[in-house]
Write a protein that holds these residues in place. Sequence first.
Motif, PDB file in Angstrom:
ATOM      1  N   UNK A 139      30.126  32.388  13.920  1.00  0.00           N
ATOM      2  CA  UNK A 139      31.407  32.718  14.540  1.00  0.00           C
ATOM      3  C   UNK A 139      32.266  33.532  13.584  1.00  0.00           C
ATOM      4  N   UNK A 140      32.387  33.046  12.356  1.00  0.00           N
ATOM      5  CA  UNK A 140      33.283  33.688  11.411  1.00  0.00           C
ATOM      6  C   UNK A 140      32.918  33.271  10.006  1.00  0.00           C
ATOM      7  N   UNK A 141      33.226  34.119   9.047  1.00  0.00           N
ATOM      8  CA  UNK A 141      32.878  33.888   7.651  1.00  0.00           C
ATOM      9  C   UNK A 141      34.063  34.219   6.778  1.00  0.00           C
ATOM     10  N   UNK A 142      34.241  33.456   5.697  1.00  0.00           N
ATOM     11  CA  UNK A 142      35.356  33.658   4.770  1.00  0.00           C
ATOM     12  C   UNK A 142      34.842  33.607   3.344  1.00  0.00           C
ATOM     13  N   UNK A 167      21.149  40.349  -7.085  1.00  0.00           N
ATOM     14  CA  UNK A 167      22.366  39.969  -7.776  1.00  0.00           C
ATOM     15  C   UNK A 167      23.532  40.170  -6.843  1.00  0.00           C
ATOM     16  N   UNK A 168      24.567  39.465  -7.074  1.00  0.00           N
ATOM     17  CA  UNK A 168      25.779  39.701  -6.297  1.00  0.00           C
ATOM     18  C   UNK A 168      25.926  38.761  -5.123  1.00  0.00           C
ATOM     19  N   UNK A 169      26.707  39.176  -4.151  1.00  0.00           N
ATOM     20  CA  UNK A 169      27.043  38.317  -3.032  1.00  0.00           C
ATOM     21  C   UNK A 169      25.824  37.994  -2.182  1.00  0.00           C
ATOM     22  N   UNK A 170      25.779  36.786  -1.707  1.00  0.00           N
ATOM     23  CA  UNK A 170      24.735  36.376  -0.779  1.00  0.00           C
ATOM     24  C   UNK A 170      25.195  36.663   0.638  1.00  0.00           C
ATOM     25  N   UNK A 171      24.254  36.761   1.524  1.00  0.00           N
ATOM     26  CA  UNK A 171      24.577  37.133   2.888  1.00  0.00           C
ATOM     27  C   UNK A 171      24.489  35.931   3.813  1.00  0.00           C
ATOM     28  N   UNK A 172      24.861  36.135   5.036  1.00  0.00           N
ATOM     29  CA  UNK A 172      24.937  35.093   6.032  1.00  0.00           C
ATOM     30  C   UNK A 172      23.548  34.709   6.518  1.00  0.00           C
ATOM     31  N   UNK A 173      23.385  33.457   6.876  1.00  0.00           N
ATOM     32  CA  UNK A 173      22.136  33.002   7.458  1.00  0.00           C
ATOM     33  C   UNK A 173      22.213  33.104   8.978  1.00  0.00           C
ATOM     34  N   UNK A 174      21.136  33.602   9.581  1.00  0.00           N
ATOM     35  CA  UNK A 174      21.037  33.722  11.022  1.00  0.00           C
ATOM     36  C   UNK A 174      19.953  32.770  11.504  1.00  0.00           C
ATOM     37  N   UNK A 175      20.272  32.036  12.557  1.00  0.00           N
ATOM     38  CA  UNK A 175      19.414  30.948  12.992  1.00  0.00           C
ATOM     39  C   UNK A 175      18.601  31.295  14.234  1.00  0.00           C
ATOM     40  N   UNK A 176      17.429  30.644  14.334  1.00  0.00           N
ATOM     41  CA  UNK A 176      16.643  30.682  15.545  1.00  0.00           C
ATOM     42  C   UNK A 176      17.107  29.605  16.509  1.00  0.00           C
TER      43      UNK A 176
END
Lengths: 116, 116
Positions: free
Chosen positions: A48-51, B99-108
Amino acid sequence: AQTVTQSQPEMSVQEAETVTLSCTYDTSESDYYLFWYKQPPSRQMILVIRQEAYKQQNATENRFSVNFQKAAKSFSLKISDSQLGDAAMYFCAYRSANFGNEKLTFGTGTRLTIIP
Amino acid sequence: ETGVTQTPRHLVMGMTNKKSLKCEQHLGHNAMYWYKQSAKKPLELMFVYSLEERVENNSVPSRFSPECPNSSHLFLHLHTLQPEDSALYLCASSQEPLYGDSDTQYFGPGTRLTVL
């Protein structure tokens, strides 16, 4: 270890009204990410949203916005103009920004019901 | 197919059976995850694979055996499970930079597993 607490197991809101879901977390880290995920009856977990914790500005995505209070370790989700499609379980999640620590820590969720 | 897919969506098995859950991501990500979602409990991270190597195993019983043959596919092999292993098993993927920021996890959408 980090923990995430969602103190409202269930919430309901009238369609078109505004609702706020609460989330608090505990961490000793200064840099991290916070997320709200939505899980409708289809079970698909949807972001939905990320911070980002280093950003003071509250994240906003259309009708969804957060109230991020870093000092209080609070991360509430506000849903404006609630729609029937917003009915779902909502999960708050924490993730460290430290390299190599990809683990998401989830709260127990809040079930949101939309009243037509 | 787009995003993260999981098969089967439902699985019923006896305690002596051997079965496998499959996850496939079509997002070009390099990290994949298995989560267990039980009723009234937060999501529990089971396994993390980053660049096809397992980087985290949260003390999961050996009756659960993951396999990541390439960056797009993730399996969870099941054998001699217990009734308490009945749950929703969710797969997720993300793009992890070195390195650096990690990204969002997307789910099944998950596999609903029932162990008789």
